[in-house]
Write an enzyme that holds these catalytic residues in place. Structure first.
Site, PDB file in Angstrom:
ATOM      1  N   ALA A   1      15.692  56.359  18.426  1.00  0.00           N
ATOM      2  CA  ALA A   1      17.036  56.630  17.925  1.00  0.00           C
ATOM      3  C   ALA A   1      16.930  56.902  16.428  1.00  0.00           C
ATOM      4  O   ALA A   1      15.953  56.503  15.782  1.00  0.00           O
ATOM      5  CB  ALA A   1      17.936  55.440  18.197  1.00  0.00           C
TER       6      ALA A   1
ATOM      7  N   GLY B   1      13.867  54.538  21.560  1.00  0.00           N
ATOM      8  CA  GLY B   1      14.746  55.298  22.455  1.00  0.00           C
ATOM      9  C   GLY B   1      14.018  56.473  23.108  1.00  0.00           C
ATOM     10  O   GLY B   1      14.391  56.904  24.201  1.00  0.00           O
TER      11      GLY B   1
ATOM     12  N   GLU C   1      12.318  55.012  25.966  1.00  0.00           N
ATOM     13  CA  GLU C   1      13.360  54.647  26.931  1.00  0.00           C
ATOM     14  C   GLU C   1      13.905  55.873  27.653  1.00  0.00           C
ATOM     15  O   GLU C   1      14.201  55.821  28.846  1.00  0.00           O
ATOM     16  CB  GLU C   1      14.480  53.891  26.204  1.00  0.00           C
ATOM     17  CG  GLU C   1      13.991  52.515  25.731  1.00  0.00           C
ATOM     18  CD  GLU C   1      14.962  51.795  24.818  1.00  0.00           C
ATOM     19  OE1 GLU C   1      15.158  50.597  24.991  1.00  0.00           O
ATOM     20  OE2 GLU C   1      15.523  52.437  23.902  1.00  0.00           O
TER      21      GLU C   1
ATOM     22  N   GLU D   1      10.934  48.740  17.944  1.00  0.00           N
ATOM     23  CA  GLU D   1      12.186  48.286  17.316  1.00  0.00           C
ATOM     24  C   GLU D   1      12.015  46.961  16.581  1.00  0.00           C
ATOM     25  O   GLU D   1      12.687  46.688  15.595  1.00  0.00           O
ATOM     26  CB  GLU D   1      13.290  48.140  18.385  1.00  0.00           C
ATOM     27  CG  GLU D   1      13.777  49.446  18.990  1.00  0.00           C
ATOM     28  CD  GLU D   1      12.994  49.870  20.233  1.00  0.00           C
ATOM     29  OE1 GLU D   1      11.838  49.437  20.414  1.00  0.00           O
ATOM     30  OE2 GLU D   1      13.553  50.659  21.018  1.00  0.00           O
TER      31      GLU D   1
HETATM   32  N1  DAK Z   1      14.767  58.005  12.954  1.00  0.00           N
HETATM   33  C1  DAK Z   1      14.989  58.807  11.903  1.00  0.00           C
HETATM   34  N2  DAK Z   1      14.028  59.547  11.315  1.00  0.00           N
HETATM   35  C2  DAK Z   1      12.794  59.463  11.816  1.00  0.00           C
HETATM   36  C3  DAK Z   1      12.470  58.630  12.917  1.00  0.00           C
HETATM   37  C4  DAK Z   1      13.529  57.877  13.514  1.00  0.00           C
HETATM   38  N3  DAK Z   1      13.373  57.097  14.577  1.00  0.00           N
HETATM   39  N4  DAK Z   1      11.150  58.753  13.177  1.00  0.00           N
HETATM   40  C5  DAK Z   1      10.678  59.628  12.290  1.00  0.00           C
HETATM   41  N5  DAK Z   1      11.653  60.065  11.464  1.00  0.00           N
HETATM   42  C6  DAK Z   1      11.541  61.020  10.359  1.00  0.00           C
HETATM   43  C7  DAK Z   1      10.867  60.383   9.171  1.00  0.00           C
HETATM   44  O1  DAK Z   1      11.788  59.641   8.408  1.00  0.00           O
HETATM   45  C8  DAK Z   1      10.364  61.609   8.428  1.00  0.00           C
HETATM   46  O2  DAK Z   1      11.434  62.209   7.746  1.00  0.00           O
HETATM   47  P1  DAK Z   1      11.268  62.696   6.184  1.00  0.00           P
HETATM   48  O3  DAK Z   1      10.833  61.481   5.435  1.00  0.00           O
HETATM   49  O4  DAK Z   1      10.171  63.752   6.270  1.00  0.00           O
HETATM   50  O5  DAK Z   1      12.615  63.221   5.817  1.00  0.00           O
HETATM   51  C9  DAK Z   1       9.979  62.545   9.561  1.00  0.00           C
HETATM   52  O6  DAK Z   1      10.693  62.098  10.704  1.00  0.00           O
HETATM   53  C10 DAK Z   1       8.498  62.509   9.886  1.00  0.00           C
HETATM   54  O7  DAK Z   1       8.108  61.166  10.070  1.00  0.00           O
HETATM   55  P2  DAK Z   1       6.883  60.471   9.303  1.00  0.00           P
HETATM   56  O8  DAK Z   1       6.674  61.090   7.972  1.00  0.00           O
HETATM   57  O9  DAK Z   1       7.112  59.002   9.366  1.00  0.00           O
HETATM   58  O10 DAK Z   1       5.678  60.903  10.271  1.00  0.00           O
HETATM   59  P3  DAK Z   1       4.315  60.121  10.540  1.00  0.00           P
HETATM   60  O11 DAK Z   1       3.504  61.040  11.388  1.00  0.00           O
HETATM   61  O12 DAK Z   1       3.740  59.587   9.270  1.00  0.00           O
HETATM   62  O13 DAK Z   1       4.740  58.838  11.411  1.00  0.00           O
HETATM   63  C11 DAK Z   1       5.922  57.710  13.230  1.00  0.00           C
HETATM   64  C12 DAK Z   1       5.243  59.011  12.691  1.00  0.00           C
HETATM   65  C13 DAK Z   1       6.550  58.054  14.574  1.00  0.00           C
HETATM   66  C14 DAK Z   1       4.823  56.642  13.461  1.00  0.00           C
HETATM   67  C15 DAK Z   1       6.951  57.186  12.210  1.00  0.00           C
HETATM   68  O14 DAK Z   1       7.821  58.261  11.866  1.00  0.00           O
HETATM   69  C16 DAK Z   1       7.790  56.072  12.728  1.00  0.00           C
HETATM   70  O15 DAK Z   1       7.354  54.934  12.777  1.00  0.00           O
HETATM   71  N6  DAK Z   1       9.039  56.377  13.117  1.00  0.00           N
HETATM   72  C17 DAK Z   1      10.000  55.373  13.580  1.00  0.00           C
HETATM   73  C18 DAK Z   1       9.671  54.886  14.966  1.00  0.00           C
HETATM   74  C19 DAK Z   1      10.633  53.827  15.428  1.00  0.00           C
HETATM   75  O16 DAK Z   1      10.768  52.746  14.801  1.00  0.00           O
HETATM   76  N7  DAK Z   1      11.380  54.082  16.507  1.00  0.00           N
HETATM   77  C20 DAK Z   1      12.339  53.157  17.059  1.00  0.00           C
HETATM   78  C21 DAK Z   1      13.701  53.428  16.420  1.00  0.00           C
HETATM   79  S1  DAK Z   1      14.963  52.320  17.021  1.00  0.00           S
HETATM   80  C22 DAK Z   1      20.791  52.456  22.098  1.00  0.00           C
HETATM   81  C23 DAK Z   1      19.919  53.431  22.537  1.00  0.00           C
HETATM   82  C24 DAK Z   1      18.671  53.567  21.965  1.00  0.00           C
HETATM   83  C25 DAK Z   1      18.285  52.745  20.932  1.00  0.00           C
HETATM   84  C26 DAK Z   1      19.132  51.776  20.480  1.00  0.00           C
HETATM   85  C27 DAK Z   1      20.397  51.627  21.061  1.00  0.00           C
HETATM   86  N8  DAK Z   1      22.092  52.293  22.655  1.00  0.00           N
HETATM   87  C28 DAK Z   1      22.399  52.977  23.909  1.00  0.00           C
HETATM   88  C29 DAK Z   1      23.077  51.513  22.044  1.00  0.00           C
HETATM   89  C30 DAK Z   1      16.976  52.961  20.327  1.00  0.00           C
HETATM   90  C31 DAK Z   1      16.593  52.436  19.164  1.00  0.00           C
HETATM   91  C32 DAK Z   1      15.387  52.967  18.524  1.00  0.00           C
HETATM   92  O17 DAK Z   1      14.729  53.845  19.023  1.00  0.00           O
END
Ligand code: DAK
Length: 258
Positions: free
Chosen positions: A66, A109, A112, A132
């Site tokens: 997400a 997400g 998921e 998360e």
């Molecule tokens: N959200 C927003 N931006 C994201 C992102 C994300 N989840 N993942 C990556 N980006 C963005 C980065 O901020 C970066 O943007 P700029 O800085 O260039 O503007 C760009 O994408 C490239 O990412 P990186 O520079 O970080 O790329 P790397 O190759 O170095 O790293 C990475 C890739 C995937 C390991 C890293 O980006 C990362 O850790 N990303 C976050 C992963 C994460 O924590 N995902 C879980 C998010 S929480 C719900 C439904 C669903 C959910 C909740 C509720 N309901 C139905 C209520 C789900 C929640 C989640 O998924």
């Protein structure tokens, strides 16, 4: 506002393809993207020319979760009012088979969403995770439930509590995905698998999907009862007559979904 998905309604006969298309943000699933995805899926679910739907991202990411930037400042009441679950629940109700074609990151997400699909074809570069916990929350769209059912408690607990990613190899070994293919073939393989399903009776396919999914929500007896009713019901279809007659006449069946 520009769209965040690309829809190809006939990428193969009876096979549609939806590509998540926010590449700069690794296909982070913001609200608009999820609503577009829901609307496209509903439309394809109602389209008689579509029998199977493939969802993919790009080579680097299926979806990295997400949109953290969009969620960061929200309150519990904002989350309640936005009611994203309605969107996810609508996707869960799609009757036609969904195949996730995953290359690169399928996180949070994104993982998921892949698990909400019925089968997963992965490139050897695929990485699955529920990270998360590292941003102070926990999975919110099935990550603690579908992952646990797919890979078992030990691995699910480790992934959810530490946020560790698993490789395509580990995902295959633990039963999360259907197969691994080289990265230049993953989409082709997903289309091939979709086409194989699309050759079958679309009625039987939908009822079979519904019956397999029922296994997660019922006791064995309830599930068997549900299966039996769907089995009987298919004898009301032209496709049952066509399928069985084609076998007897030693020819390929032509299923119409009637
Ligand atoms: N959200 C927003 N931006 C994201 C992102 C994300 N989840 N993942 C990556 N980006 C963005 C980065 O901020 C970066 O943007 P700029 O800085 O260039 O503007 C760009 O994408 C490239 O990412 P990186 O520079 O970080 O790329 P790397 O190759 O170095 O790293 C990475 C890739 C995937 C390991 C890293 O980006 C990362 O850790 N990303 C976050 C992963 C994460 O924590 N995902 C879980 C998010 S929480 C719900 C439904 C669903 C959910 C909740 C509720 N309901 C139905 C209520 C789900 C929640 C989640 O998924």
């Amino acid at each position: 506002m520009t769209g965040f998905i690309i829809v190809q309604p006939q990428v193969r006969p009876f096979v549609a393809h939806i590509q998540l298309n926010r590449p700069k943000e690794l296909n982070a699933l913001n609200l608009q993207l999820m609503q577009e995805l829901r609307d496209a899926l509903r439309e394809l679910d109602a389209d008689e020319q579509v029998r199977v739907i493939v969802i993919s991202g790009n080579e680097k990411a299926f979806a990295a979760g997400a949109d953290i930037r969009q969620m960061a400042g929200l309150t519990a009441m904002d989350m309640y009012n936005i009611d994203q679950f309605a969107t996810w629940d609508a996707i869960k109700k799609i009757k036609k088979p969904l195949i996730a074609a995953v290359s690169g990151f399928a996180l949070g997400g994104g993982c998921e969403l892949a698990m909400l699909c019925d089968m997963i074809v992965a490139a050897e570069t695929a990485k699955f995770g529920q990270p998360e916990i590292k941003i102070g929350v926990m999975p919110g769209a099935g990550g603690t439930q579908r992952l646990t059912r797919a890979v078992g408690k030990a691995l699910a607990m480790e992934m959810v509590l530490t946020g560790k990613f698993i490789s395509a190899e580990e995902a295959l070994k633990s039963g999360l995905i259907n197969r691994i293919v080289p990265v230049d073939l993953y989409l082709e393989e997903a289309f091939r698998l979709a086409a194989e399903v699309a050759k079958q009776s679309p009625l039987a396919v939908k009822m079979a999907k519904e019956s397999v999914l029922r296994a997660f929500d019922s006791t064995l007896d309830e599930g068997l009862h549900f299966e039996r009713k769907n089995f009987y019901l298919l004898f009301a279809s032209d496709d049952q007559k066509e399928g069985m007659n084609a076998f007897i006449e030693k020819r390929e069946p032509v299923f119409t979904g009637k």
